[in-house]
Design a protein around this motif. Structure first.
Motif, PDB file in Angstrom:
ATOM      1  N   PHE A  49       0.830  -1.189   0.000  1.00  0.00           N
ATOM      2  CA  PHE A  49       0.000   0.000   0.000  1.00  0.00           C
ATOM      3  C   PHE A  49       0.874   1.252   0.000  1.00  0.00           C
ATOM      4  O   PHE A  49       1.802   1.382   0.806  1.00  0.00           O
ATOM      5  N   ASP A  64       0.573   5.638  -0.282  1.00  0.00           N
ATOM      6  CA  ASP A  64      -0.309   6.797  -0.303  1.00  0.00           C
ATOM      7  C   ASP A  64       0.507   8.057  -0.083  1.00  0.00           C
ATOM      8  O   ASP A  64       1.686   8.005   0.269  1.00  0.00           O
ATOM      9  N   GLU A 108      -4.905  -5.503   5.721  1.00  0.00           N
ATOM     10  CA  GLU A 108      -5.898  -4.476   6.005  1.00  0.00           C
ATOM     11  C   GLU A 108      -7.307  -5.004   5.757  1.00  0.00           C
ATOM     12  O   GLU A 108      -7.503  -5.956   5.007  1.00  0.00           O
ATOM     13  N   ASN A 160     -10.809  -2.705   2.197  1.00  0.00           N
ATOM     14  CA  ASN A 160     -10.319  -2.010   1.017  1.00  0.00           C
ATOM     15  C   ASN A 160     -11.281  -2.094  -0.167  1.00  0.00           C
ATOM     16  O   ASN A 160     -11.357  -1.165  -0.967  1.00  0.00           O
ATOM     17  N   SER A 165     -15.657   1.247  -2.405  1.00  0.00           N
ATOM     18  CA  SER A 165     -14.263   1.082  -2.012  1.00  0.00           C
ATOM     19  C   SER A 165     -13.578   2.431  -1.841  1.00  0.00           C
ATOM     20  O   SER A 165     -13.488   3.220  -2.788  1.00  0.00           O
ATOM     21  N   THR A 210     -10.489   2.708  -1.379  1.00  0.00           N
ATOM     22  CA  THR A 210      -9.126   2.524  -1.879  1.00  0.00           C
ATOM     23  C   THR A 210      -9.084   2.488  -3.397  1.00  0.00           C
ATOM     24  O   THR A 210      -8.280   3.184  -4.024  1.00  0.00           O
ATOM     25  N   VAL A 263     -12.670   7.856  -3.496  1.00  0.00           N
ATOM     26  CA  VAL A 263     -11.427   8.533  -3.111  1.00  0.00           C
ATOM     27  C   VAL A 263     -11.575  10.034  -3.299  1.00  0.00           C
ATOM     28  O   VAL A 263     -11.197  10.829  -2.436  1.00  0.00           O
ATOM     29  N   SER A 274     -12.029  10.097   0.622  1.00  0.00           N
ATOM     30  CA  SER A 274     -10.763   9.662   1.216  1.00  0.00           C
ATOM     31  C   SER A 274      -9.739  10.772   1.355  1.00  0.00           C
ATOM     32  O   SER A 274      -8.943  10.779   2.298  1.00  0.00           O
ATOM     33  N   GLN A 313      -6.753   8.992 -11.121  1.00  0.00           N
ATOM     34  CA  GLN A 313      -6.665   7.640 -10.561  1.00  0.00           C
ATOM     35  C   GLN A 313      -7.156   6.613 -11.572  1.00  0.00           C
ATOM     36  O   GLN A 313      -8.223   6.773 -12.184  1.00  0.00           O
ATOM     37  N   SER A 330      -7.794   2.360 -11.813  1.00  0.00           N
ATOM     38  CA  SER A 330      -7.897   1.124 -11.036  1.00  0.00           C
ATOM     39  C   SER A 330      -8.289  -0.038 -11.933  1.00  0.00           C
ATOM     40  O   SER A 330      -9.103   0.122 -12.853  1.00  0.00           O
ATOM     41  N   THR A 361      -4.280  -0.010  -8.037  1.00  0.00           N
ATOM     42  CA  THR A 361      -4.689   1.350  -8.330  1.00  0.00           C
ATOM     43  C   THR A 361      -3.476   2.250  -8.363  1.00  0.00           C
ATOM     44  O   THR A 361      -2.498   2.023  -7.631  1.00  0.00           O
ATOM     45  N   THR A 393      -0.848   1.079  -5.418  1.00  0.00           N
ATOM     46  CA  THR A 393      -1.249   0.086  -4.426  1.00  0.00           C
ATOM     47  C   THR A 393      -1.708  -1.182  -5.131  1.00  0.00           C
ATOM     48  O   THR A 393      -2.411  -1.113  -6.151  1.00  0.00           O
TER      49      THR A 393
END
Length: 350
Positions: free
Chosen positions: A39, A41, A56, A59, A140, A142, A148, A152, A305, A307, A325, A341
């Motif tokens: 992960f 960030d 984790e 996610n 999600s 993540t 996000v 996030s 982003q 994914s 992602t 990630t």
């Protein structure tokens, strides 16, 4: 004689219990998920990125458990309730959100019938519903560019949605579906007679679902009572999906406008994505989203982003997934940064 009377009484009690059970019900349910991966960030203190190998939970979707129930009131009416709590499947700890309480995922009581539903308490906000329904990665925080962008990174990259996924102290009305059309109204009063920044909060949404096509629009006006960062936000968004069978396509567009301390900020977001079934049990998910930020806590800039994931069902309630992602910040007045990630996980619904 006594034994005969006892058997008759027992049969009567069982009959009453059976009738009560048929009229009301309570169920325990939930979802738990954990993943392992690498992960990475953004570290906004040093304007760099941090990477770590972690186990984790949540996610792909936040783990939770809940209780819900309903009672038949007759005449087509039902009384309903929901209480739900987030949990961390990797540590067993409680997960708190902006709402703060143990039952922070949802806590409401309502009544439903031919007129629709009225609910009082903490209830999902329509912007959250639109965000999760029209992207391949759902809720999600993540892997979903929508989540996000909306939630996030809200503590730094503002304006994002300053309120939680559910509104506390709210009154929500949902219409019945008529000819594929439905709508919802939500009101959360400021609950104070004092002055200051506290303001009433409003949300309205409308949706159309007909076969393979689904469309939804939403507008929210929120103030200090449901906001962690802003004095006032006025936001609108659109979402759409179409299922071609060989692939289901998703699209979203939204504008978030915020005020804080006399400063105005705005972000424009779009997302496109698809889910592609590759076997009876497996599907590929792909999504790209971009947010353009204008004049707020930081200089103008963009968050991009991408994914990609694969989800495979092992049964109706269990499955495994792998997803990656890549997030990129650019044009913020410092060197561009990219955070990548990758994780594999196991999910189970109960």
């Amino acid at each position: 004689m006594f034994a005969k009377k006892t058997l008759v009484a027992a049969a009567a009690l069982l009959a009453v219990a059976g009738a009560a059970q048929a009229q009301s019900s309570v169920k325990l349910y939930g979802y738990i998920e954990a993943s392992v991966g690498s992960f990475e960030d953004f570290n906004f203190g040093t304007m760099t990125t941090d990477r770590a190998t972690k186990v984790e939970s949540g996610n792909m979707m936040t783990s939770f458990f809940g209780l819900s129930g309903s009672e038949d009131l007759g005449g087509g009416l039902k009384a309903e309730f929901v209480i739900e709590s987030f949990l961390a499947g990797d540590t067993g700890s409680e997960v708190r959100n902006l709402a703060g309480g143990f039952w922070g995922r949802g806590s409401w009581v309502g009544v439903s019938g031919d007129f629709g539903r009225v609910a009082l308490g903490q209830y999902d906000n329509a912007f959250f519903t639109m965000g999760l329904a029209y992207n391949p990665f759902g809720s999600s925080m993540t892997f979903s560019p929508s989540m996000v962008s909306y939630y996030s990174l809200g503590g730094f990259l503002a304006p994002s949605l300053g309120y939680d996924t559910g509104w506390v102290n709210s009154i929500t009305y949902e219409t019945p579906t008529i000819g594929g059309f439905s709508a919802a109204l939500q009101f959360a009063p400021k609950e104070t007679s004092a002055g200051g920044d506290a303001k009433n909060n409003y949300a309205v949404s409308a949706a159309y679902n007909a076969g393979a096509l689904s469309v939804m629009g939403v507008y929210t006006s929120s103030g200090d009572i449901n906001s962690a960062y802003f004095d006032r936000q006025k936001n609108w968004g659109l979402g759409a999906s179409y299922d071609f069978g060989a692939a289901k396509l998703f699209a979203q567009y939204s504008v978030v406008k915020s005020e804080a301390g006399g400063s105005d900020g705005k972000s424009k977001f779009f997302q496109i994505g698809a889910t592609v079934p590759v076997t009876e049990a497996g599907k590929v998910m792909v999504s790209y989203g971009q947010t353009k930020y204008d004049d707020f806590y930081v200089a103008d800039g963009k968050l991009k982003q991408f994914s990609l994931g694969y989800d495979h069902s092992l049964s109706k309630r269990s499955g495994v997934y792998a997803a990656l992602t890549s997030k990129k910040l650019s044009d913020f007045g410092f060197s561009d940064e990219t955070a990548n990630t990758f994780a594999v996980g196991l999910r189970h619904a109960f």
